[in-house]
Design a protein around this motif. Sequence first.
Motif, PDB file in Angstrom:
ATOM      1  N   GLN A  23       0.952  -1.051   0.009  1.00  0.00           N
ATOM      2  CA  GLN A  23       0.155   0.110   0.118  1.00  0.00           C
ATOM      3  C   GLN A  23       1.024   1.182   0.031  1.00  0.00           C
ATOM      4  O   GLN A  23       0.649   2.121  -0.777  1.00  0.00           O
ATOM      5  CB  GLN A  23      -0.938   0.009   1.238  1.00  0.00           C
ATOM      6  CG  GLN A  23      -2.131   0.771   1.174  1.00  0.00           C
ATOM      7  CD  GLN A  23      -3.157   0.580   0.007  1.00  0.00           C
ATOM      8  OE1 GLN A  23      -3.471  -0.610  -0.070  1.00  0.00           O
ATOM      9  NE2 GLN A  23      -3.602   1.271  -0.682  1.00  0.00           N
ATOM     10  N   MET A  24       1.913   1.083   0.614  1.00  0.00           N
ATOM     11  CA  MET A  24       2.829   2.328   0.602  1.00  0.00           C
ATOM     12  C   MET A  24       3.423   2.596  -0.652  1.00  0.00           C
ATOM     13  O   MET A  24       3.738   3.771  -1.277  1.00  0.00           O
ATOM     14  CB  MET A  24       4.014   2.065   1.836  1.00  0.00           C
ATOM     15  CG  MET A  24       3.646   2.038   3.172  1.00  0.00           C
ATOM     16  SD  MET A  24       4.925   1.649   4.215  1.00  0.00           S
ATOM     17  CE  MET A  24       6.178   2.977   4.280  1.00  0.00           C
ATOM     18  N   TYR A  25       3.793   1.349  -1.212  1.00  0.00           N
ATOM     19  CA  TYR A  25       4.372   1.407  -2.437  1.00  0.00           C
ATOM     20  C   TYR A  25       3.265   2.028  -3.687  1.00  0.00           C
ATOM     21  O   TYR A  25       3.538   2.901  -4.559  1.00  0.00           O
ATOM     22  CB  TYR A  25       4.844   0.053  -3.219  1.00  0.00           C
ATOM     23  CG  TYR A  25       5.298  -0.054  -4.435  1.00  0.00           C
ATOM     24  CD1 TYR A  25       6.517   0.451  -5.001  1.00  0.00           C
ATOM     25  CD2 TYR A  25       4.582  -0.456  -5.665  1.00  0.00           C
ATOM     26  CE1 TYR A  25       6.973   0.598  -6.035  1.00  0.00           C
ATOM     27  CE2 TYR A  25       5.120  -0.255  -6.787  1.00  0.00           C
ATOM     28  CZ  TYR A  25       6.291  -0.077  -7.069  1.00  0.00           C
ATOM     29  OH  TYR A  25       6.873   0.444  -8.350  1.00  0.00           O
ATOM     30  N   LEU A  26       2.021   1.609  -3.689  1.00  0.00           N
ATOM     31  CA  LEU A  26       1.142   2.232  -4.516  1.00  0.00           C
ATOM     32  C   LEU A  26       0.709   3.675  -4.177  1.00  0.00           C
ATOM     33  O   LEU A  26      -0.002   4.092  -4.788  1.00  0.00           O
ATOM     34  CB  LEU A  26      -0.088   1.080  -4.359  1.00  0.00           C
ATOM     35  CG  LEU A  26       0.353  -0.363  -4.981  1.00  0.00           C
ATOM     36  CD1 LEU A  26      -0.929  -1.141  -4.808  1.00  0.00           C
ATOM     37  CD2 LEU A  26       0.662  -0.310  -6.607  1.00  0.00           C
ATOM     38  N   ASN A  27       0.997   4.039  -2.999  1.00  0.00           N
ATOM     39  CA  ASN A  27       0.700   5.571  -2.513  1.00  0.00           C
ATOM     40  C   ASN A  27       1.176   6.461  -3.598  1.00  0.00           C
ATOM     41  O   ASN A  27       2.142   6.253  -4.225  1.00  0.00           O
ATOM     42  CB  ASN A  27       1.079   5.785  -1.117  1.00  0.00           C
ATOM     43  CG  ASN A  27       0.580   6.974  -0.723  1.00  0.00           C
ATOM     44  OD1 ASN A  27       0.937   8.143  -1.018  1.00  0.00           O
ATOM     45  ND2 ASN A  27      -0.194   7.161   0.466  1.00  0.00           N
ATOM     46  N   GLY A  28       0.030   7.548  -4.028  1.00  0.00           N
ATOM     47  CA  GLY A  28       0.351   8.525  -4.879  1.00  0.00           C
ATOM     48  C   GLY A  28       1.720   9.201  -4.686  1.00  0.00           C
ATOM     49  O   GLY A  28       2.415   9.354  -5.686  1.00  0.00           O
ATOM     50  N   ALA A  29       1.988   9.377  -3.305  1.00  0.00           N
ATOM     51  CA  ALA A  29       3.137  10.226  -2.926  1.00  0.00           C
ATOM     52  C   ALA A  29       4.550   9.333  -3.402  1.00  0.00           C
ATOM     53  O   ALA A  29       5.429   9.899  -4.080  1.00  0.00           O
ATOM     54  CB  ALA A  29       3.283  10.427  -1.325  1.00  0.00           C
ATOM     55  N   THR A  30       4.488   7.951  -3.020  1.00  0.00           N
ATOM     56  CA  THR A  30       5.708   7.193  -3.477  1.00  0.00           C
ATOM     57  C   THR A  30       5.658   7.160  -4.943  1.00  0.00           C
ATOM     58  O   THR A  30       6.813   7.061  -5.391  1.00  0.00           O
ATOM     59  CB  THR A  30       5.301   5.765  -2.994  1.00  0.00           C
ATOM     60  OG1 THR A  30       5.196   5.952  -1.593  1.00  0.00           O
ATOM     61  CG2 THR A  30       6.562   4.947  -2.985  1.00  0.00           C
ATOM     62  N   GLN A  31       4.375   6.886  -5.791  1.00  0.00           N
ATOM     63  CA  GLN A  31       4.591   6.799  -7.100  1.00  0.00           C
ATOM     64  C   GLN A  31       5.194   7.988  -7.649  1.00  0.00           C
ATOM     65  O   GLN A  31       6.180   7.981  -8.727  1.00  0.00           O
ATOM     66  CB  GLN A  31       3.395   6.161  -7.933  1.00  0.00           C
ATOM     67  CG  GLN A  31       2.827   5.073  -7.292  1.00  0.00           C
ATOM     68  CD  GLN A  31       3.807   3.797  -7.881  1.00  0.00           C
ATOM     69  OE1 GLN A  31       4.177   3.920  -8.966  1.00  0.00           O
ATOM     70  NE2 GLN A  31       4.254   3.235  -7.029  1.00  0.00           N
ATOM     71  N   ALA A  32       4.790   9.192  -7.085  1.00  0.00           N
ATOM     72  CA  ALA A  32       5.266  10.577  -7.962  1.00  0.00           C
ATOM     73  C   ALA A  32       6.915  10.725  -7.371  1.00  0.00           C
ATOM     74  O   ALA A  32       7.608  11.198  -8.336  1.00  0.00           O
ATOM     75  CB  ALA A  32       4.462  11.810  -7.168  1.00  0.00           C
TER      76      ALA A  32
END
Length: 400
Positions: A127-136
């Motif tokens: 879920q942390m990996y897929l979070n928008g912040a991580t992806q950005a």
Amino acid sequence: MRLADKRILLGVSGGIAAYKSAELVRRLKDQGAEVRVVMTRSAKEFITPLTLQAVSGHPVAYSLLDPSAEAGMGHIELAKWADLVLIAPASANLMARMAAGMADELLTTLCLATPAPIALAPAMNQQMYLNGATQANLKTLASRGILLWGPDAGSQACGDVGPGRMLDPLELVDRCCQQLAAEPLLAGVKLLLTAGPTREALDPVRYISNHSSGKMGYAIARAAREAGAEVTLVSGPVTLATPAGVTRIDVESAEQMHQAVMSRVDECDLFIGCAAVADYRPEQVASQKIKKSGDNDQMVVKLVKNPDIIAAVGALSDKPFTVGFAAETVDVEQYALDKLQRKRLDMIAANDVSREGQGFNADDNALTVFWQGGQAPLPLADKLTLARHLIALIARHYRH
Ligand code: PMT
């Protein structure tokens, strides 16, 4: 010793996958690399500096403001020393700090100061990996030329399932080898490769086929491309995307695959037959859908032999270096060695397809590769990792 004389700065950030860093250091050293380790503050909560010092053979650095460390190899020297900076595991927090250009501790400072390529092996909860912040953040880092290796998907230490697992240490070693190789293993080599199943038509709506998904062959195409080969992939019907940089020729039947291979084989240096080609096809293909007959409980279909594509390649007077597969359920080694001789192959990858979780349509596979007078086991791994090991092995034999 594919990393002989190469200097790798291994950054370890805080996450449960940090326990794999010790194994990673050992595998990098197996390939001849000199490894120095830098840890973040939180990494020390997961694995001790003493462990990484013992396996790397060098003191582990973790403080930016440590006069004694600076008196040895200071942070700028360390940044200049590296041929490659690999951060494994790379946590969401570390990547956020890097994306923001922070120099708040030794590892982030080194990342700003190094002229070497930087590779990240992300590892975190899905879920942390897929979070928008991580992806950005990942997007920002990739746009600056930072290499992103992984993550893998699967079951996680926290019990979740999804993307976020750190790549296997052996896979990371392979990536380092490819990144640092003076010349890619198959630079300039023209590879012709078959993958997937064939379909042998009975009538306009029915066919005989098998369970090949194409995953193994497509992984080989990708690994060979990464290794610098010019890849032409003759593919039976599958639902996979074409790997980047690979030329794909779609076929349905064994006869079409035979034709597609034989019309291109003169131009290739290396041929790999990974397709599960049907040995037989129906003698007659009905032009209309075959109807069920009320009286007959049985139906007899006469099959005739298909051309053996790899044997035809092996029989050429000026044949390319030829590598076959042998998918077997019993006497795997014996049948593989027989095919190696009979089809005049240079190498053959024996695939025990009787084992659960590997072979046809699975994500993982294991092979034993045979050649005249030698053999090498390639243990169970995901198909891309396995393909990279296979390509490295083939390249070694092809070059000699
Ligand atoms: O596609 P996946 O789902 O990822 O599964 C991968 C795989 C199990 C299909 C693959 O790893 C594999 O083992 N491929 C070979 C399957 C096979 O048909 O093996 P075989 O033992 O029947 O054939 C021996 C060799 O002759 C193979 O290189 C095959 O491509 C070739 N052959 C066979 C028959 C034929 N008429 N022409 C051929 O070229």
